[in-house]
Write a protein that holds these residues in place. Structure first.
Motif, PDB file in Angstrom:
ATOM      1  N   ALA A 105      49.180  42.144  50.663  1.00  0.00           N
ATOM      2  CA  ALA A 105      48.307  41.841  49.529  1.00  0.00           C
ATOM      3  C   ALA A 105      46.927  42.466  49.730  1.00  0.00           C
ATOM      4  N   SER A 106      46.350  42.976  48.649  1.00  0.00           N
ATOM      5  CA  SER A 106      44.980  43.467  48.688  1.00  0.00           C
ATOM      6  C   SER A 106      44.019  42.285  48.795  1.00  0.00           C
ATOM      7  N   ASP A 107      42.763  42.595  48.973  1.00  0.00           N
ATOM      8  CA  ASP A 107      41.768  41.535  49.155  1.00  0.00           C
ATOM      9  C   ASP A 107      41.771  40.539  48.005  1.00  0.00           C
ATOM     10  N   ASP A 108      42.026  41.029  46.789  1.00  0.00           N
ATOM     11  CA  ASP A 108      42.032  40.141  45.624  1.00  0.00           C
ATOM     12  C   ASP A 108      43.449  39.881  45.107  1.00  0.00           C
ATOM     13  N   GLY A 109      44.472  40.217  45.917  1.00  0.00           N
ATOM     14  CA  GLY A 109      45.856  40.041  45.486  1.00  0.00           C
ATOM     15  C   GLY A 109      46.363  38.631  45.702  1.00  0.00           C
ATOM     16  N   GLN A 110      47.476  38.334  45.054  1.00  0.00           N
ATOM     17  CA  GLN A 110      48.099  37.013  45.165  1.00  0.00           C
ATOM     18  C   GLN A 110      48.720  36.824  46.539  1.00  0.00           C
ATOM     19  N   ARG A 111      48.397  35.712  47.177  1.00  0.00           N
ATOM     20  CA  ARG A 111      49.042  35.277  48.413  1.00  0.00           C
ATOM     21  C   ARG A 111      49.622  33.885  48.190  1.00  0.00           C
TER      22      ARG A 111
END
Length: 216
Positions: free
Chosen positions: A27-33
């Motif tokens: 996931a990118s820094d602002d992606g869904q985890r």
């Protein structure tokens, strides 16, 4: 970080646990985890067990009470309608269900994926493909352009689906099967592993072989 609870504690749920781990790692820094809070299963002997690092926290009926998104990790070639039965039994808002796609999957921007659907590793989904709700697409599956896959369909791994195929609700497709372009597979059917489907399959049938023929 979204909370997630997986319904079922069998093999497909273990695949989903791995899938979520890969989503989080990529996931990118602002992606869904996602944080997996637990598994729900009606087998009381599993209650309290730790499965791939995740505890079994209760029965399926507890799904309505948990403060988390849900995904159904149950698939069976013997009971092709089991996932539909679980979803209908719970009768929850579709917004409660997470849609999970592995970061290695190649999904056309022109494809549509329904709520609660799971797409595992190295899947290729072509343009104008539609996946319904609560579909399970296992690792290494290829789905050609303009194919329509209805709700509650399950595929095993390494399935090849050509363009323009129609797969009706609650079908199970076994490992390594191939479906010719333009064929239609009727509701509740079973495609045996390694089968080559060259013509339409009636609802509720089991077909096996190359070319696939009616088994039951």
């Amino acid at each position: 970080m979204g909370d997630l609870v997986i319904i079922g504690a069998g093999g497909s749920s273990r695949d989903i646990i791995d899938l979520v781990g890969d989503i989080n790692r990529h996931a990118s820094d602002d992606g869904q985890r996602w944080e997996i809070r637990g598994l729900l299963d009606d087998d009381q002997s599993k209650l309290g067990q730790i499965i791939c690092g995740v505890p079994v926290i209760g029965s399926i009926s507890k799904a309505a009470d948990v403060q988390a998104h849900l995904v159904v990790g149950i698939a069976s070639h013997r009971n092709r309608r089991v996932r539909k039965a679980v979803v209908e039994r719970l009768a929850l808002d579709p917004a409660r269900y997470a849609t999970l796609v592995h970061p290695s999957a190649s999904v056309s921007s022109w494809a549509r994926i329904g709520a609660g659907t799971v797409v595992l590793q190295n899947v290729v989904i072509g343009p104008q493909v539609t996946l319904g709700r609560h579909v399970l697409i296992s690792a290494g599956v290829t789905i050609g352009h303009d194919t329509a896959i209805s709700d509650y369909v399950s595929t095993a791994s390494q399935v090849g689906i050509a363009g323009g195929v129609v797969i009706r609700e609650s079908v199970y497709i076994g490992i390594g099967a191939c479906l010719r372009e333009g064929v239609e597979v009727g509701e509740g059917s079973l495609i045996g592993m390694g089968s080559v489907v060259t013509r339409n399959v009636e609802a509720g049938r089991t077909v096996v072989g190359n070319p696939a023929r009616r088994h039951s």
